[in-house]
Design an enzyme around this catalytic site. Structure first.
Site, short mmCIF file in Angstrom:
data_model
loop_
_atom_site.label_atom_id
_atom_site.label_comp_id
_atom_site.label_asym_id
_atom_site.label_seq_id
_atom_site.Cartn_x
_atom_site.Cartn_y
_atom_site.Cartn_z
N ASP A 229 0.22 -1.42 7.79
CA ASP A 229 -0.28 -2.11 9.33
C ASP A 229 0.17 -1.22 10.28
OD1 ASP A 229 -1.87 -3.72 10.57
OD2 ASP A 229 -0.39 -5.51 10.30
N HIS B 141 4.95 -5.35 5.39
CA HIS B 141 3.58 -5.81 5.18
C HIS B 141 2.74 -5.82 6.48
CE1 HIS B 141 0.83 -8.04 2.17
NE2 HIS B 141 0.22 -7.05 2.79
N ILE C 72 2.25 -6.49 10.33
CA ILE C 72 2.98 -6.43 11.67
C ILE C 72 2.23 -6.91 12.54
CG2 ILE C 72 4.63 -4.68 10.85
CD1 ILE C 72 3.26 -2.61 12.57
N HIS D 231 8.68 -8.72 2.31
CA HIS D 231 8.81 -9.34 1.07
C HIS D 231 9.96 -9.14 0.22
CE1 HIS D 231 4.60 -10.56 1.51
NE2 HIS D 231 4.41 -9.47 1.53
N ASN E 82 0.82 -12.83 4.26
CA ASN E 82 0.18 -11.61 4.27
C ASN E 82 0.29 -10.94 5.74
OD1 ASN E 82 -2.06 -9.67 4.47
ND2 ASN E 82 -2.48 -10.54 2.21
N ASP E 83 -0.25 -11.54 6.73
CA ASP E 83 -0.12 -10.66 7.86
C ASP E 83 0.06 -11.79 8.97
OD1 ASP E 83 -0.49 -8.96 9.85
OD2 ASP E 83 -2.80 -8.96 9.77
N ASN F 50 -6.48 -12.54 4.59
CA ASN F 50 -5.73 -11.49 4.76
C ASN F 50 -5.40 -10.99 6.18
OD1 ASN F 50 -4.85 -8.46 4.39
ND2 ASN F 50 -5.41 -8.53 2.39
N ASP G 139 -9.66 -5.40 4.84
CA ASP G 139 -8.40 -5.61 4.59
C ASP G 139 -7.76 -6.05 6.02
OD1 ASP G 139 -5.52 -5.58 4.01
OD2 ASP G 139 -6.13 -4.00 2.34
N ASN G 140 -7.18 -5.03 6.64
CA ASN G 140 -6.54 -5.56 8.00
C ASN G 140 -7.48 -5.24 9.18
OD1 ASN G 140 -4.18 -6.00 6.55
ND2 ASN G 140 -3.35 -4.08 6.90
C1 NAG Z 1 -1.70 -6.61 7.74
C2 NAG Z 1 -2.31 -7.01 6.66
O1 NAG Z 1 -3.35 -7.58 6.69
N1 NAG Z 1 -1.89 -6.68 5.43
C3 NAG Z 1 -2.88 -6.35 4.76
C4 NAG Z 1 -3.40 -4.96 4.80
O2 NAG Z 1 -3.79 -4.38 3.77
C5 NAG Z 1 -2.90 -4.73 2.27
C6 NAG Z 1 -3.47 -3.62 1.35
O3 NAG Z 1 -4.56 -4.48 0.46
C7 NAG Z 1 -2.86 -5.93 2.19
O4 NAG Z 1 -2.20 -6.11 0.83
C8 NAG Z 1 -2.06 -6.63 3.44
O5 NAG Z 1 -2.11 -7.76 3.01
#
Ligand code: NAG
Ligand code: NAG
Ligand code: NAG
Length: 355
Positions: free
Chosen positions: A54, A114, A116, A134, A168-169, A224, A269-270
């Site tokens: 990220d 993970h 940020i 994590h 996750n984020d 995500n 993803d992000n």
């Molecule tokens: C910041 C964020 O959303 N993290 C995600 C970004 O991509 C990775 C790869 O798949 C994810 O696992 C993260 O959750």
């Protein structure tokens, strides 16, 4: 039970399984193939070899990059190496990322960063960095203050909460408050696949502040990335296997109400938002099979997508860059600053492009 009835039941079960399999392969993009799209002025960032999961850029052009994610089911090129946060000054033509020192009191050996997010306190311009961590595959949110003069992240606190079960984020909305995407039942990798296979929509968005913690949105297959619009009125949530960007209005009481859903084809993803244009950018995985089943002869692709006019009736979705992994593998995020694009990855390198 009569033989015919048994056969009928087995037939119905098989049909249901077949339908699940089809839906699963669609949601996970098991067979999707795309064409490459090139950008002329790109270079890899030196020193980043183990992921750049990220990226967050401050208004002054300083970028934070989280690196070294170890995630169940995904490859890591340095599984024993603790994660780190890199700092990159986009105003400096040399483009040299440096690993940021973290102050005492923080357990670096289990650091597994993970998503940020940054928060700037208007009162005194303090910069806070929120990091989803994590340690031992649990989920915490770590809050640091960035001391720019000394180039150090000052550790402030670790947030753990039962509602933040598998985070996750995050997107920070105050010095100690944030929205987080979260999976409320499963941290386990096999179970997450089962969840995906059955098509459960059991991931959510949680609002956290020291005084209040509550779920503010739910019903995602796999929530995500999360980001906030430049005017701070909207929250955008990426649903990876739903292939959607979900737009929510943010209220004064921190509740979110759904505004619209933008459908994409890829495993986005992000998310990030261009502070100038308001465009939403995402790094994506064109094909989920190549991501999860890592094979050096058939590496995961990267796909960078820009969504313009997301609030209009006709958002424009463009694949700005797509690479077969020969340059960059498994893109997770795309962040822009002053016509410069940074691309982050799950476990590979980081790419800089002049747009
Ligand atoms: C910041 C964020 O959303 N993290 C995600 C970004 O991509 C990775 C790869 O798949 C994810 O696992 C993260 O959750
Ligand atoms: C928050 O505010 C919105 C909009 O004013 C309102 O519809 C909602 O009911 C409020 N939610 C809570 C939990 O107070
Ligand atoms: C990926 O693309 C590069 C450059 O376009 C090409 O040389 C290479 O053969 C491709 N690799 C695969 C595995 O298709």
């Amino acid at each position: 039970m009569g033989a015919l009835l048994k056969l009928t039941i087995i037939g119905v079960l098989l049909a249901a399984l077949g339908e699940r399999l089809l839906q699963f392969s669609h949601r996970a993009n098991l067979f999707r193939e795309i064409e490459p799209v090139d950008l002329p002025n790109c270079q890899l960032l030196k020193g980043i070899e183990y992921g750049s999961e990220d990226i967050e850029i401050l208004p002054n052009g300083l970028a934070f990059i989280s690196s070294g994610l170890k995630y169940p089911g995904l490859v890591a090129f340095a599984p024993e190496k603790p994660g780190e946060i890199f700092l990159l000054d986009l105003n400096d033509e040399k483009l040299r990322p440096s690993s940021l020192r973290i102050s005492k009191g923080f357990d670096l050996s289990t650091f597994n960063p993970h998503g940020i997010s940054t928060y700037i306190d208007e009162k005194d311009d303090s910069v806070y960095l929120f990091v989803v961590n994590h340690p031992h595959h649990k989920s915490t949110v770590e809050i640091f203050r960035f001391a720019e003069e000394e180039n150090v992240l000052v550790y402030l606190k670790t947030i753990k909460h039962p509602a933040l079960h598998s985070v996750n984020d995050v997107v920070a909305v105050g010095p100690e408050s944030f929205y987080a995407t979260n999976d409320y039942y499963f941290t386990d990798f096999i179970m997450r696949y089962v969840e995906l296979f059955i098509g459960l929509t059991w991931t959510n968005v949680v609002y956290y502040s020291p005084g209040e913690v509550r779920q503010v949105a739910t019903g995602f297959y796999s929530a995500n990335g999360i980001a906030m619009s430049s005017d701070q009125k909207y929250i955008y949530v990426a649903d990876v296997t739903g292939h959607t960007v979900n737009v929510f209005e943010k209220h004064a009481n921190w509740s979110l109400s759904p505004v619209k859903v933008v459908q994409l084809e890829t495993l986005l993803d992000n998310l990030s938002v261009d502070p100038v244009t308001g465009d939403v950018w995402t790094g994506a995985h064109p094909n989920g099979f190549k991501l999860v089943n890592y094979n050096t002869k058939d590496v995961p692709w990267s796909e960078i997508i820009r969504i313009q006019n997301i609030h209009s009736d006709n958002p424009i979705v463009t694949t700005v860059y797509a690479n077969n992994g020969s340059v960059i593998q498994a893109s997770t995020c795309a962040v822009v600053y002053d016509n410069k694009l940074l691309v982050g990855t799950v476990f590979h390198k980081a790419l800089y492009c002049q747009l």
